[in-house]
Enzyme design. Sequence first.
Site, PDB file in Angstrom:
ATOM      1  N   HIS A   1       5.913  -7.671   2.326  1.00 28.66           N
ATOM      2  CA  HIS A   1       5.835  -6.135   2.527  1.00 28.66           C
ATOM      3  C   HIS A   1       6.107  -5.621   1.255  1.00 28.66           C
ATOM      4  CE1 HIS A   1       6.812  -2.416   5.176  1.00 28.66           C
ATOM      5  NE2 HIS A   1       7.220  -2.163   3.924  1.00 28.66           N
ATOM      6  N   CYS A   2       5.231  -4.760   0.864  1.00 28.51           N
ATOM      7  CA  CYS A   2       5.614  -4.236  -0.605  1.00 28.51           C
ATOM      8  C   CYS A   2       5.980  -2.689  -0.480  1.00 28.51           C
ATOM      9  CB  CYS A   2       4.118  -4.133  -1.352  1.00 28.51           C
ATOM     10  SG  CYS A   2       4.431  -3.772  -2.887  1.00 28.51           S
TER      11      CYS A   2
END
Lengths: 158, 384
Positions: free
Chosen positions: B167-168
Amino acid sequence: MATEFHNLQELRHSASLVTKAFIQRDYSEGTVCRFQAKFPSELDNRIERTLLEETVKTLNGYYAEAEKVGGRSYLEGCLACATAYTVFFCMETRYEKVLRKISGFIQEQNEKIFAPRGLLLTDPIERGMRVLEISIFEDRASGSSSPSSSTSSAGGAR
Amino acid sequence: MSAVMITRKVRKWEKLPGKNTFCCDGRVMMARQKGVFYLTLFLIVGTCSLFFAFECPYLAIHLSPAIPVFAALLFLFVMAMLLRTSFSDPGVLPRALPEEATFIEMEIEAANGNVPAGQRPPPRIRNVQINNQIVKLKYCYTCKIFRPPRASHCSICDNCVDRFDHHCPWVGNCVGKRNYRYFYLFTLSLSLLTIYIFTFDIVHVVMRSVDNGFLNTLKQTPGTVLEVLVCFFTLWSVVGLTGFHTYLISLNQTTNEDIKGSWSGKNRVQNPYSHKNIIKNCCEVLCGPAYPSVLDRRGLMQEDSPALSDAPPSSSSSSSVPQTTKTTAPLIPNEHTPDEAKPSIAAPPEKSPAPREEPAGAKVPPLASPETDAETSIAKDQTH
């Protein structure tokens, strides 16, 4: 067990859902979309094994075609990259084209093979490409089917 | 329940579980926290604006007009990749509908056999063999599915994502199967853009200093100082990240697998997805087919519409059978927790048009769980 012959319209209007059979994904060849050839026990006396296997095999063939990493997909990828993927706003991807073919194929199979046997195939894309869902219907209109439907639901609960 | 039927057209994205935000009527899909994404946008747009304002006029005249042109193209590419990564569906797997969930539960119970009272049941794991390697598929209690290989559940977005990478927060979205290549191209092009701006900043300062002296140059173009600072710190992180992802792509691994050490080589464990050829791996990840979204965000829900006709425009007509009303309804908003989800499983079979469904409601599903007791479900229906 008596098979009631329905067409798709009749199925929608008068039949009632008994249970659903699920054909799971086959991951033995990796993450490509492929369904198992295993025949669900709920469908034992509803449809011939070979017919269902043919349908699943054809579907697997379509998905393999869509996910093939080859010359065509490279070209599509490179062209898309060169245009910063804006080309996908105007053009349909190969996968989407094959999905439309699959949808048409499933519709055709439902009309010709499954609905006459009181079954309905759901397009896997509507189940997240996880399962091939086969809905099993029983005709409520014919009263004699009620005892057999309860036995089939007992059978389904096996 | 009131007799007045409100026939507002509801699109499916409005009822999707999970902690995503949607914009443009379901066309855009992002994580809930977008603060860092705005920062990314600000940094990129701000630095490039300074570059175009301070450096480009001088360089275009004294060196070549191609410099700002190429910078503009690179900037547009970076923005396109960033927005594509941030706004697209990373490959979210929809949660199992009640019948499928029940079917899987039954299979698990059949596989476990009789568990003695007081003993914890065995963990829910399914083993599959991929390329002569045993891969364990874990069961997701939130989504009620056995996760496909390489999928993982993102706790921030509360979704299972196919080929989950990470998850960025910088792009405000998960990176998964569908948007990994855009993410990689974003980091790659951003590295190039950063290096480009940094280089031409230095060139510009040097060229000007020759004529005017170093301190005067800095006074004339204060933007340059800011740009150099931003680029310097960005360089290390973004170029490093690009290098790391290039390494991952060449091995056909995800960040998630790398962190967990799934294929770290001990116990003769090898990556079953790798083609053992760097070119092939790169081609598969970057030039593979463009996977479609399996989340039908913009389809219409069959809420409050008389059963059978009006199939959602995006789904095939073969599925516009009555059970669609039952099966699309369970996408109850914001009922993530397994405990809350249980009563909602009971509600949908009764929620579809009353006259036809009563006897069917009693039959569905025959593989009954306690919650599908008719009285509980009717009571639940009345509260909706």
